[in-house]
Design a protein around this motif. Structure first.
Motif, PDB file in Angstrom:
ATOM      1  N   TYR A  11      84.233  41.564 119.479  1.00  0.00           N
ATOM      2  CA  TYR A  11      83.880  40.714 120.109  1.00  0.00           C
ATOM      3  C   TYR A  11      84.137  39.644 119.117  1.00  0.00           C
ATOM      4  CZ  TYR A  11      80.956  37.072 122.303  1.00  0.00           C
ATOM      5  OH  TYR A  11      80.206  35.976 122.355  1.00  0.00           O
ATOM      6  N   SER A  12      84.373  38.211 119.350  1.00  0.00           N
ATOM      7  CA  SER A  12      84.624  37.879 118.651  1.00  0.00           C
ATOM      8  C   SER A  12      84.094  36.131 119.840  1.00  0.00           C
ATOM      9  CB  SER A  12      85.633  37.291 117.591  1.00  0.00           C
ATOM     10  OG  SER A  12      86.307  36.784 118.889  1.00  0.00           O
ATOM     11  N   ASN A  13      83.255  35.187 118.655  1.00  0.00           N
ATOM     12  CA  ASN A  13      82.744  33.782 119.915  1.00  0.00           C
ATOM     13  C   ASN A  13      84.499  32.887 119.346  1.00  0.00           C
ATOM     14  OD1 ASN A  13      82.152  31.332 120.732  1.00  0.00           O
ATOM     15  ND2 ASN A  13      80.212  31.875 120.632  1.00  0.00           N
ATOM     16  N   SER A  14      84.711  32.075 120.596  1.00  0.00           N
ATOM     17  CA  SER A  14      86.140  31.635 120.382  1.00  0.00           C
ATOM     18  C   SER A  14      85.652  30.451 119.593  1.00  0.00           C
ATOM     19  CB  SER A  14      87.347  31.397 121.263  1.00  0.00           C
ATOM     20  OG  SER A  14      86.061  30.607 122.643  1.00  0.00           O
ATOM     21  N   ALA A  42      73.904  30.462 109.005  1.00  0.00           N
ATOM     22  CA  ALA A  42      75.399  31.659 108.839  1.00  0.00           C
ATOM     23  C   ALA A  42      75.252  32.696 110.364  1.00  0.00           C
ATOM     24  CB  ALA A  42      74.470  32.546 108.285  1.00  0.00           C
ATOM     25  N   GLN A  43      76.483  32.359 110.899  1.00  0.00           N
ATOM     26  CA  GLN A  43      77.191  33.463 112.156  1.00  0.00           C
ATOM     27  C   GLN A  43      76.099  34.516 112.072  1.00  0.00           C
ATOM     28  OE1 GLN A  43      79.779  32.409 110.201  1.00  0.00           O
ATOM     29  NE2 GLN A  43      80.317  30.725 111.365  1.00  0.00           N
ATOM     30  N   LYS A  44      76.231  35.086 113.143  1.00  0.00           N
ATOM     31  CA  LYS A  44      74.955  36.623 113.332  1.00  0.00           C
ATOM     32  C   LYS A  44      76.370  37.481 113.599  1.00  0.00           C
ATOM     33  CE  LYS A  44      71.338  36.092 115.808  1.00  0.00           C
ATOM     34  NZ  LYS A  44      70.415  36.452 116.657  1.00  0.00           N
ATOM     35  N   ILE A  45      76.583  38.431 112.877  1.00  0.00           N
ATOM     36  CA  ILE A  45      77.341  39.578 113.069  1.00  0.00           C
ATOM     37  C   ILE A  45      76.610  40.841 113.517  1.00  0.00           C
ATOM     38  CG2 ILE A  45      78.931  40.772 111.712  1.00  0.00           C
ATOM     39  CD1 ILE A  45      79.405  38.908 110.469  1.00  0.00           C
ATOM     40  N   GLY A  46      77.020  41.657 114.416  1.00  0.00           N
ATOM     41  CA  GLY A  46      76.539  42.950 114.405  1.00  0.00           C
ATOM     42  C   GLY A  46      77.635  44.069 114.666  1.00  0.00           C
ATOM     43  N   TYR A  47      77.116  45.300 115.005  1.00  0.00           N
ATOM     44  CA  TYR A  47      78.125  46.233 115.187  1.00  0.00           C
ATOM     45  C   TYR A  47      77.606  47.322 115.510  1.00  0.00           C
ATOM     46  CZ  TYR A  47      75.604  49.598 112.167  1.00  0.00           C
ATOM     47  OH  TYR A  47      74.483  50.213 111.987  1.00  0.00           O
ATOM     48  N   VAL A  48      79.069  47.954 116.824  1.00  0.00           N
ATOM     49  CA  VAL A  48      78.195  48.771 117.388  1.00  0.00           C
ATOM     50  C   VAL A  48      79.245  51.016 117.136  1.00  0.00           C
ATOM     51  CG1 VAL A  48      78.385  47.719 119.356  1.00  0.00           C
ATOM     52  CG2 VAL A  48      80.124  48.504 119.238  1.00  0.00           C
ATOM     53  N   ALA A  82      80.326  45.050 128.757  1.00  0.00           N
ATOM     54  CA  ALA A  82      78.830  45.413 128.091  1.00  0.00           C
ATOM     55  C   ALA A  82      78.400  44.939 126.656  1.00  0.00           C
ATOM     56  CB  ALA A  82      78.399  47.139 128.162  1.00  0.00           C
ATOM     57  N   VAL A  83      79.660  45.313 125.386  1.00  0.00           N
ATOM     58  CA  VAL A  83      79.307  44.602 124.057  1.00  0.00           C
ATOM     59  C   VAL A  83      79.555  43.360 123.799  1.00  0.00           C
ATOM     60  CG1 VAL A  83      80.578  44.824 122.384  1.00  0.00           C
ATOM     61  CG2 VAL A  83      80.284  46.989 122.798  1.00  0.00           C
ATOM     62  N   LYS A  84      80.328  42.487 125.321  1.00  0.00           N
ATOM     63  CA  LYS A  84      80.633  41.607 125.131  1.00  0.00           C
ATOM     64  C   LYS A  84      79.312  40.154 125.497  1.00  0.00           C
ATOM     65  CE  LYS A  84      83.227  36.981 126.893  1.00  0.00           C
ATOM     66  NZ  LYS A  84      83.560  36.567 128.434  1.00  0.00           N
ATOM     67  N   GLN A  85      78.454  40.683 126.596  1.00  0.00           N
ATOM     68  CA  GLN A  85      77.375  40.647 126.876  1.00  0.00           C
ATOM     69  C   GLN A  85      76.323  40.610 126.107  1.00  0.00           C
ATOM     70  OE1 GLN A  85      77.554  42.583 131.100  1.00  0.00           O
ATOM     71  NE2 GLN A  85      77.810  41.515 132.050  1.00  0.00           N
ATOM     72  N   VAL A  86      76.289  41.750 125.670  1.00  0.00           N
ATOM     73  CA  VAL A  86      75.056  42.267 124.320  1.00  0.00           C
ATOM     74  C   VAL A  86      75.068  41.033 123.632  1.00  0.00           C
ATOM     75  CG1 VAL A  86      73.976  43.334 122.750  1.00  0.00           C
ATOM     76  CG2 VAL A  86      74.961  44.124 125.183  1.00  0.00           C
ATOM     77  N   ALA A  87      76.809  40.975 122.771  1.00  0.00           N
ATOM     78  CA  ALA A  87      76.638  39.764 122.184  1.00  0.00           C
ATOM     79  C   ALA A  87      76.193  38.403 122.624  1.00  0.00           C
ATOM     80  CB  ALA A  87      78.538  39.968 121.569  1.00  0.00           C
ATOM     81  N   GLY A 114      73.409  36.373 120.567  1.00  0.00           N
ATOM     82  CA  GLY A 114      73.432  34.989 120.131  1.00  0.00           C
ATOM     83  C   GLY A 114      74.449  35.255 118.716  1.00  0.00           C
ATOM     84  N   LEU A 115      75.357  36.864 118.558  1.00  0.00           N
ATOM     85  CA  LEU A 115      76.531  37.444 118.103  1.00  0.00           C
ATOM     86  C   LEU A 115      77.401  36.657 118.001  1.00  0.00           C
ATOM     87  CD1 LEU A 115      74.924  40.872 118.200  1.00  0.00           C
ATOM     88  CD2 LEU A 115      74.519  39.446 116.253  1.00  0.00           C
ATOM     89  N   ALA A 116      77.332  35.958 116.775  1.00  0.00           N
ATOM     90  CA  ALA A 116      79.128  35.210 116.572  1.00  0.00           C
ATOM     91  C   ALA A 116      79.994  36.400 116.333  1.00  0.00           C
ATOM     92  CB  ALA A 116      79.091  35.093 114.927  1.00  0.00           C
ATOM     93  N   PHE A 117      80.039  37.566 115.884  1.00  0.00           N
ATOM     94  CA  PHE A 117      81.089  39.035 116.347  1.00  0.00           C
ATOM     95  C   PHE A 117      80.567  40.332 116.539  1.00  0.00           C
ATOM     96  CE2 PHE A 117      82.277  35.513 112.856  1.00  0.00           C
ATOM     97  CZ  PHE A 117      83.505  34.783 113.352  1.00  0.00           C
ATOM     98  N   ILE A 118      81.422  41.269 116.713  1.00  0.00           N
ATOM     99  CA  ILE A 118      80.199  42.282 116.881  1.00  0.00           C
ATOM    100  C   ILE A 118      81.719  43.305 116.280  1.00  0.00           C
ATOM    101  CG2 ILE A 118      79.994  44.353 118.355  1.00  0.00           C
ATOM    102  CD1 ILE A 118      78.256  42.644 119.560  1.00  0.00           C
TER     103      ILE A 118
END
Length: 183
Positions: A163-166, A31-37, A139-144, A148-152
């Motif tokens: 952020y979303s991994n294309s 499963a994709q890893k998801i984060g939030y800020v 910074a959000v993109k770099q942290v993601a 290894g996060l797919a979405f933030i």
């Protein structure tokens, strides 16, 4: 024989339980890893952002006072007009009414120029705050990517995708499924 059947049933249950567990765990690992800020929280801890907000607030208050003063002048003109209207000729009344109406239009235009959609406050915000926001989004993109996060997602205000991994973009697949071709 009864003992053998019972052992076989227990072994079969263990085997099925183990197989289900392995399938579930492997599904979770794929499963994709998801984060939030919380961008409000982040921005509130950036001194440059606080300074920019303070400058914008001061400018906004100053402009609002200027506009209120102009409306106060118009109100005075109107009260004077009401008091003197019995003594004025029709031409003088029209002249004063037009003067008041024109001043109101001027103030409304000033208010729109300062606070409107593309007004000076918006431009000042773009000048002062946007570079800081861009820095945060970078910074959000770099942290993601590092994590290894797919979405933030951003939980500040309305939840939005920052952020979303294309590689997870399925827009073309949906168009193909619907029968539309790339152009």
């Amino acid at each position: 024989m009864i003992i053998t059947k019972t052992l076989n049933k227990l072994s079969m249950k263990k085997l099925i339980l183990t197989a289900v567990s392995v399938l579930l765990l492997s599904g979770i690992s794929v499963a994709q890893k998801i984060g939030y800020v919380d961008t409000d929280y982040i921005l509130s801890h950036i001194p440059e952002y606080k300074a920019a907000q303070a400058e914008m607030d001061k400018t906004s208050v100053d402009w609002q006072k200027e506009i209120e003063a102009k409306y106060g002048e118009i109100d005075k003109l109107y009260k004077i007009y009401q008091a003197e209207s019995v003594l004025l000729t029709e031409d003088m009344k029209k002249k004063r009414e037009n003067e008041i109406i024109n001043k109101e239009k001027e103030v409304k235009e000033l208010q729109k120029a300062r606070f409107g959609v593309d007004g000076e406050l918006f431009k000042k915000r773009m000048e002062l705050v946007k570079p800081i926001q861009d820095k945060v989004y970078g910074a959000v993109k770099q942290v993601a990517e590092r994590s290894g996060l797919a979405f933030i997602f951003d939980k500040a205000g309305q939840v939005s995708l920052l952020y979303s991994n294309s590689k997870y973009d399925k827009s073309e697949d949906v168009l193909t499924f619907m029968g539309y071709n790339k152009k």
